[in-house]
Every structure is written in structure tokens, then in C-alpha cells.
Design an enzyme around this catalytic site. Structure first.
Site, PDB file in Angstrom:
ATOM      1  N   GLU A   1      33.142  11.093 100.745  1.00  0.00           N
ATOM      2  CA  GLU A   1      31.780  11.110 100.210  1.00  0.00           C
ATOM      3  C   GLU A   1      30.838  10.307 101.104  1.00  0.00           C
ATOM      4  O   GLU A   1      31.137   9.169 101.465  1.00  0.00           O
ATOM      5  CB  GLU A   1      31.770  10.552  98.783  1.00  0.00           C
ATOM      6  CG  GLU A   1      30.408  10.251  98.200  1.00  0.00           C
ATOM      7  CD  GLU A   1      29.470  11.448  98.168  1.00  0.00           C
ATOM      8  OE1 GLU A   1      28.297  11.283  98.580  1.00  0.00           O
ATOM      9  OE2 GLU A   1      29.900  12.548  97.744  1.00  0.00           O
TER      10      GLU A   1
ATOM     11  N   HIS B   1      35.517   7.882  60.270  1.00  0.00           N
ATOM     12  CA  HIS B   1      36.607   7.086  60.834  1.00  0.00           C
ATOM     13  C   HIS B   1      37.935   7.765  60.537  1.00  0.00           C
ATOM     14  O   HIS B   1      38.154   8.210  59.406  1.00  0.00           O
ATOM     15  CB  HIS B   1      36.602   5.687  60.221  1.00  0.00           C
ATOM     16  CG  HIS B   1      37.768   4.846  60.654  1.00  0.00           C
ATOM     17  ND1 HIS B   1      37.838   4.277  61.904  1.00  0.00           N
ATOM     18  CD2 HIS B   1      38.931   4.515  60.010  1.00  0.00           C
ATOM     19  CE1 HIS B   1      38.970   3.601  62.014  1.00  0.00           C
ATOM     20  NE2 HIS B   1      39.650   3.732  60.863  1.00  0.00           N
TER      21      HIS B   1
ATOM     22  N   THR C   1      27.018  33.015  88.553  1.00  0.00           N
ATOM     23  CA  THR C   1      27.973  32.047  89.085  1.00  0.00           C
ATOM     24  C   THR C   1      28.717  31.330  87.975  1.00  0.00           C
ATOM     25  O   THR C   1      29.944  31.187  88.008  1.00  0.00           O
ATOM     26  CB  THR C   1      27.240  31.015  89.969  1.00  0.00           C
ATOM     27  OG1 THR C   1      26.752  31.668  91.144  1.00  0.00           O
ATOM     28  CG2 THR C   1      28.169  29.887  90.383  1.00  0.00           C
TER      29      THR C   1
ATOM     30  N   VAL D   1      30.304  16.564  91.147  1.00  0.00           N
ATOM     31  CA  VAL D   1      30.963  17.180  89.993  1.00  0.00           C
ATOM     32  C   VAL D   1      31.976  18.243  90.414  1.00  0.00           C
ATOM     33  O   VAL D   1      33.135  18.227  89.986  1.00  0.00           O
ATOM     34  CB  VAL D   1      29.910  17.802  89.050  1.00  0.00           C
ATOM     35  CG1 VAL D   1      30.595  18.483  87.877  1.00  0.00           C
ATOM     36  CG2 VAL D   1      28.939  16.734  88.552  1.00  0.00           C
TER      37      VAL D   1
END
Length: 467
Positions: free
Chosen positions: A204, A445, A41, A184
């Protein structure tokens, strides 16, 4: 009849990785795959193709903001959905071909067909032409994965009422895509089509999206996706899905029992996945299944039959490709007499929307339920130089640490590159780092990773430097 030290049934990430590790450790290994392509899958209709479409749609979305970066694009910009899908398929084919290469490289015998037990050591392989070949297996690893779940009253026609498989190859961009399930799969595919111009509504049952993750991540992702145009109906119970020609109607009740009606042209059913054991004939081998249809296993992933093991979506735990891979390696090394282990608390979870969402360890809700004394440190991406330079200001990183020992208990993040940044969190927690340990590590940085250091500083009780 051919015989093997290990036979793996299923060639998804768990299965093919298990086969490779077994072969590396000197075992004569075979793998059985019911489909014509390897990868299961994940590689064929899951992780890889969905990420390919997410990448293509992300490029299109970024184009809308090029002017902000001083790039002027003249002329009409069009979405060619078929080309996107063709590219997605090319990525899938290349990746699946890579798995076949690895099978050949490691001298793993590949059988195409449906593998089913004749006994604990005998497996029949029914091929596409109906012929049957039988092989002997000293040990077997069940890695048959999962299939999309549905609701009893929904009729999935694979045309207008679809699963994630069909959503990866739609003939058109939907006018209104209704997604049933705020997890997801639904959110990732929803964002693909939202970017391409669809109206997207998510229904939902729970009171928030991505309900298994930390509540702060859910709240932030909801805010960002709403800003992008996605609509949400949380705490809504779907009760009816009907199709009339090219129209789909979804009816749902909210927490007060009030009905809402959504009219769309496609409905994506994304309510989770179920373990897939169809055709295995586990009863012939004596392998027990749980009430939920999972293969029952012990801590060594051994089934009720001592020489048969199971991994991945077909057993308990999160349905994640990388979890299945770890389990495949564990069984191979266990069979080789080694002493491997998996800390399931340190298996990360990722949502590949943009911004990305990722997490490892305990959520704040879990720590509260356990009565654990903890402290929280956080840092917003908008305070980060690299995020501002890239115009990726949404999101934050949140670190949970033990109040007494300062050991990191969970790291949760939403923002640019969160899917990659979570690896630092896993590494730190694998070595039981404290928040102070992370705060004292030098981070380059300007990078997105600096937000982890800043959140750790906040968790130690020191003030983050850039807020």
C-alpha cells in the site's frame, strides 16, 4: 423510432433502481446495457460475487475452529475452489435474473448493446451483431459505472497479473498472492484466498490500509489481519511488476527509498477504479467531463445539458452501489416534480472482511482538520456477552459527538455484523440524535448492537456499563 420519457444507460444498482423508480412514477422508461446480463459491475463482477466467495471461505475458516465449540469433524476436509466459484456464479445468475424480472414487472424496455449519444435527445444502440437501433429520449440518465484502475507501468494480462474481475474466477488457490493496494477490494479478495491457504502480501502506497476510513479502524483491522496471517507493506511505492511464466515479481520502495522484492504466482492490482464513459460519445450531446474523466454534474445530478443526468461511479463522490441507488431515486423523483435530497455525509461505507468494518459520518481525522471540538466514546466487542458466546471478540465501536451539543458526528465500527449494525448509526444520525439519545434506547440482550449503546454511554461522559 421508439421514444421514451427516460432512458437509462447502464444497468448497475444505480441504473436499474433509477429505471424502476422512474417507471413507478409513471414515466415511459428504457434501460440500455452493453452486456448480456443486467446488474452491472456490482451484481456480476463486484459486490455480489465477492460476498459469495467471502461467505464460502468464511465457512471453511470456521470449520477450523469447530472443535472449540465441541464439534469434532473427522476425515480430510478439502477446498473445492471450482465448486465455490460455481456457487458464486449461481448466486450472480439468480440475482441478475431478479433484475430482469423487475424490469419486466415495471414495464421497462431493455436494450442490449452499447448506448452512445447522437445528440442530446437521440441515442444509438450498437448490438452484438453490429446492427444499430436508434431511440429518442426526453431525459437520459448516465449510469455507466467504473472499471478497475491500474498503474501506467503495469501490464495486466488477466492471467497472472489480474484485476478483481479475474480474482473472482481463479483456476487455483494462489501459493502467494501479492495485492497492490490496501483498500476495500484488495482486502476482501485477499482474505478469501488467505482463508483457503494462500500466502497474502498487501503493498500500500499510503501509511495505512483503508486510508479513507477512521485511523482507529485501520489500526485494528491491520492487527486482526496480521493475526490471521496477512502481511502488509505500507508506505511502499510499487515501481515494477514483471511476469516470467507462472511467477510474478513485484518491486517496491519504502519511505526511505529502500527496495523490497516480492515473489508470487499472482499479483492482484487493486488500486481503485476509474469512471467509465467509453463509447458514450458525450461530446455529441454536449455533456462535459471533468479532468478526472467524471461526468460533471450539479447538485441535482444534472449535467451541462439540462435533460441529461448522471449517477454513481461515473460522477463525483464515493464509488458505492448504495450511493448510486440513492442518486437514481433522487433523479426520478426530481423529474416527477418532487423535492428529494441526499445527505452524502450519511452514506455508510463498509468493508466485508471478517471482522467487518463500517462507518458513517466524520472521521476523527476530519474533525481535527476542521477544528471541531468533539468527544469520543468507545466499547470493545470483547466485553460483550454475545461476542464472547459467538467467539467474535475482535473489534470495537467508536462514537464521535459534538463536545457542546452531544450531536453524533460519526460512528465507526469493526467487529462481527458491523455491516448490518451501521444501519442503526445511519438512522440515528439522520434524525440528528445525540449520544445520550442512543444511550437511552433499549437494546435487546444479548446482541452485538448493545455495543452501540455502550459506546454512546461512554461518549456522553457516563461510564459504559460492561467495562
Amino acid at each position: 423510432m421508439s421514444s421514451f420519457d427516460v432512458v437509462v444507460i447502464g444497468s448497475g444498482p444505480g441504473g436499474y433502481v433509477a429505471a424502476i423508480r422512474c417507471a413507478q412514477l409513471g414515466m415511459k422508461t428504457a434501460i440500455i446495457e452493453k452486456y448480456s446480463t443486467l446488474g452491472g459491475t456490482c451484481l456480476n463482477v463486484g459486490c455480489i460475487p465477492s460476498k459469495a466467495l467471502l461467505a464460502s471461505s468464511h465457512h471453511y475458516e470456521e470449520l477450523q475452529h469447530f472443535a472449540d465449540h465441541g464439534i469434532e469433524v473427522s476425515g480430510e476436509v478439502k477446498v473445492n475452489l471450482q465448486k465455490m466459484i460455481d456457487r458464486k456464479q449461481a448466486v450472480v445468475d439468480q440475482t441478475s435474473g431478479g433484475v430482469k424480472f423487475l424490469m419486466d414487472k415495471n414495464n421497462i424496455t431493455v436494450f442490449n448493446g452499447v448506448g452512445s449519444f447522437e445528440s442530446a435527445t437521440s441515442i444509438a444502440i450498437t448490438k452484438a451483431d453490429g446492427s444499430v437501433e436508434k431511440i429518442e429520449a426526453k431525459n437520459t440518465i448516465i449510469a455507466t459505472g467504473s472499471k478497475p484502475s491500474s498503474l501506467p507501468f503495469i501490464s495486466i494480462d488477466k492471467e497472472r497479473v489480474i484485476t478483481s474481475t479475474e480474482a473472482l474466477k481463479l483456476p487455483e488457490v494462489p501459493k502467494h498472492l501479492i495485492i497492490i493496494g490496501g483498500g476495500v477490494i484488495g482486502l476482501e479478495l485477499g482474505q478469501v484466498y488467505l482463508r483457503l491457504g494462500a500466502q497474502v502480501s498487501v503493498v500500500e502506497f499510503m501509511d495505512r490500509i483503508i486510508p479513507g476510513m477512521d485511523g482507529a479502524l485501520s489500526k485494528e483491522l491491520t492487527k486482526v489481519l496480521k493475526k490471521q496471517g496477512m502481511k502488509f507493506y505500507t508506505s511502499h511505492k510499487v515501481k515494477e511488476v514483471t511476469r516470467n511464466g507462472n511467477a510474478v515479481v513485484v518491486k517496491a520502495d519504502n519511505a526511505k527509498g529502500e527496495e523490497i522484492v516480492l515473489d508470487g504466482d499472482y499479483a492482484l492490482v487493486a488500486v481503485g477504479r476509474r469512471p467509465y464513459t467509453d463509447g458514450l460519445n458525450t461530446e455529441k450531446a454536449g455533456v462535459k467531463l471533468t479532468d478526472r474523466g467524471q461526468v460533471e454534474v450539479n447538485d441535482h445530478l444534472q449535467t451541462s445539458v439540462s435533460n441529461i443526468y448522471a449517477i454513481g461511479d461515473v460522477v463525483r463522490g464515493a464509488m458505492l452501489a448504495h450511493k448510486a441507488e440513492e442518486e437514481g431515486v433522487l433523479i426520478a423523483e426530481y423529474l416527477a416534480g418532487q423535492k428529494p435530497h441526499i445527505d452524502y455525509n450519511l452514506i455508510p461505507g463498509v468493508v466485508y472482511t471478517w471482522p467487518e468494518v463500517s462507518a458513517v459520518g466524520k472521521t476523527e481525522e476530519q474533525l481535527k482538520a476542521e477544528g471541531k471540538n468533539y468527544k469520543v466514546g468507545s466499547f470493545p466487542f470483547k466485553a460483550l456477552g454475545r461476542a464472547r458466546a459467538s467467539a467474535d471478540n475482535d473489534g470495537f465501536i467508536k462514537i464521535l459527538a459534538d463536545a457542546a451539543t452531544d450531536e453524533v458526528l460519526g460512528i465507526h465500527m469493526i467487529g462481527a455484523r458491523a455491516a448490518d449494525l451501521i444501519a442503526e448509526a445511519v438512522t440515528a444520525m439522520e434524525f440528528r440524535a445525540s449520544a445520550e439519545d442512543i444511550s437511552r434506547m433499549s437494546h435487546a440482550h444479548p446482541t452485538f448492537a448493545e455495543a452501540i449503546k455502550e459506546a454512546a454511554l461512554d461518549a456522553t461522559g457516563k461510564r459504559a456499563l460492561h467495562v
